[in-house]
Design a protein around this motif. Structure first.
Motif, PDB file in Angstrom:
ATOM      1  N   CYS A 164       0.844  -1.192   0.000  1.00 33.56           N
ATOM      2  CA  CYS A 164       0.000   0.000   0.000  1.00 33.56           C
ATOM      3  C   CYS A 164       0.880   1.243   0.000  1.00 33.56           C
ATOM      4  N   HIS A 187       1.485   3.920  -6.998  1.00 38.86           N
ATOM      5  CA  HIS A 187       1.189   2.851  -6.055  1.00 38.86           C
ATOM      6  C   HIS A 187       2.230   1.756  -6.213  1.00 38.86           C
ATOM      7  N   ASP A 333      -6.883   3.456  -7.058  1.00 38.88           N
ATOM      8  CA  ASP A 333      -5.669   3.862  -6.349  1.00 38.88           C
ATOM      9  C   ASP A 333      -5.702   3.241  -4.951  1.00 38.88           C
ATOM     10  N   ASP A 334      -4.556   3.310  -4.255  1.00 41.84           N
ATOM     11  CA  ASP A 334      -4.556   2.954  -2.839  1.00 41.84           C
ATOM     12  C   ASP A 334      -5.521   3.869  -2.104  1.00 41.84           C
TER      13      ASP A 334
END
Length: 344
Positions: A164, A187, A333-334
């Motif tokens: 992460c 990421h 996305d994270d």
């Protein structure tokens, strides 16, 4: 004054659609409990809680998710369980909480028993808006006595990634708290390394000096991130006694303070910490001990309003984090969202 450090740790998300995934969630929770020192009695209670929560999702609101997060408060270890669904919700929560009420097809212990088995319990549900259930079980069966702040956090990688690129860290004492949220560029492993460097730098600075202005902390993090991918960083300092919040941010971390219907956005400047900072300033805001502080990465859409969920602001911050993750996750996305308030 002794400060307690906490940071984003390995958080597990499990998709719940069918009974085989209920068993997988139970095994994952028990494996985590064993690592954290839960005895056989506490492991049995943990297994029952996760099984019931996941079974309710399968029977009434699939698909849903179970999120597991290790907790640490001083020497005490625990596990937070979040059960999320966007199913039909509950029309009469008070009835469901009564003894003898259990969900159809579940193991029959019901919400009332889940509340008794957990040291911390909260739920938010509205008809046709799903439910978020939060429980925390501690290894010794007791709530930590030294908890001065209620903190909710979800920090997960983009689907298909192991690392992460987002992270958070908190240093807290009885009357003050410092929080940092980091979003490593992109990421994957390189983004995760940048955020980990930011967490380490933040904690090292506060180990040297329990109070450091937010812009000074970011300046130090900027130096420590040179050579890395870089990150967006937001830092806040809250002092309950002086009723003051100080904030500084660089990049696209969204942060704000919420008190009833009032919402105050905190401004970050453009730039990349570790590479290119154009401007560092500190903003100050009066802090009310009933307020919420919310910060999240751009993995969460900013077009949300707590006002659309009547009563949500009164829930534990973990419940609020669950709602934002469930309903505003961009899935590209994270994702990191951290919410806190003074514990009462």
């Amino acid at each position: 004054m002794e400060m307690t450090f906490s940071r984003s740790s390995e958080q597990t998300v499990l998709l719940i659609r069918e009974m085989s995934e209920v068993a997988a969630a139970r095994r994952m929770a028990c494996s985590l409990g064993q690592r954290l020192g839960f005895n056989e009695t506490r492991l049995g209670q943990l297994a029952l809680v996760v099984t019931e929560a996941a079974t309710n999702i399968v029977k009434h609101a699939a698909p849903g998710e179970i999120l597991l997060r290790p907790l640490q408060c001083g020497s005490q270890a625990g596990i937070e369980i979040l059960a999320l669904d966007d199913g039909p919700g509950m029309f009469d929560l008070s009835l469901q909480m009564e003894d003898g009420q259990s969900s159809k097809g579940s193991y029959g212990v019901g919400l009332g028993a889940l509340k008794r088995l957990s040291q911390e319990f909260d739920i938010f549900t509205l008809p046709q808006q799903g439910s978020v259930l939060r429980m925390a079980l501690w290894a010794d069966g007791e709530m930590p006595s030294a908890s001065h702040w209620d903190i909710g956090a979800i920090c997960l990688p983009l689907a298909g990634q192991e690392a992460c690129g987002d992270a958070w860290a908190i240093s807290s004492g009885p009357s003050d708290l410092a929080i940092m949220v980091s979003d490593g560029l992109g990421h994957g492993a390189d983004a995760a390394m940048a955020s980990q460097l930011a967490v380490d730098s933040f904690e090292m600075s506060l180990n040297k000096d329990a109070y450091s202005p937010p812009e000074k902390l970011i300046s130090t993090i900027n130096k420590d991130l040179h050579g890395s991918r870089g990150a967006a960083i937001a830092v806040a300092q809250i002092d309950k006694e002086s009723k003051l919040l100080e904030f500084s941010g660089v990049g696209n971390i969204s942060a704000g303070v919420f008190n009833g219907t009032r919402r105050k956005h905190l401004i970050s400047h453009n730039g990349i910490v570790g590479s290119n900072i154009h401007k560092l300033t500190r903003s100050e805001l009066a802090w009310d001990c009933s307020a919420l502080f919310i910060a999240h990465s751009d993995g969460i859409n900013t077009r949300w309003s707590l006002g659309e969920y009547p009563g949500l602001e009164q829930c534990h911050p973990g419940i609020i984090a669950g709602i934002l993750y469930r309903d505003f996750n961009r899935h590209c996305d994270d994702v990191c969202v951290v919410i806190l308030r003074v514990a009462f």
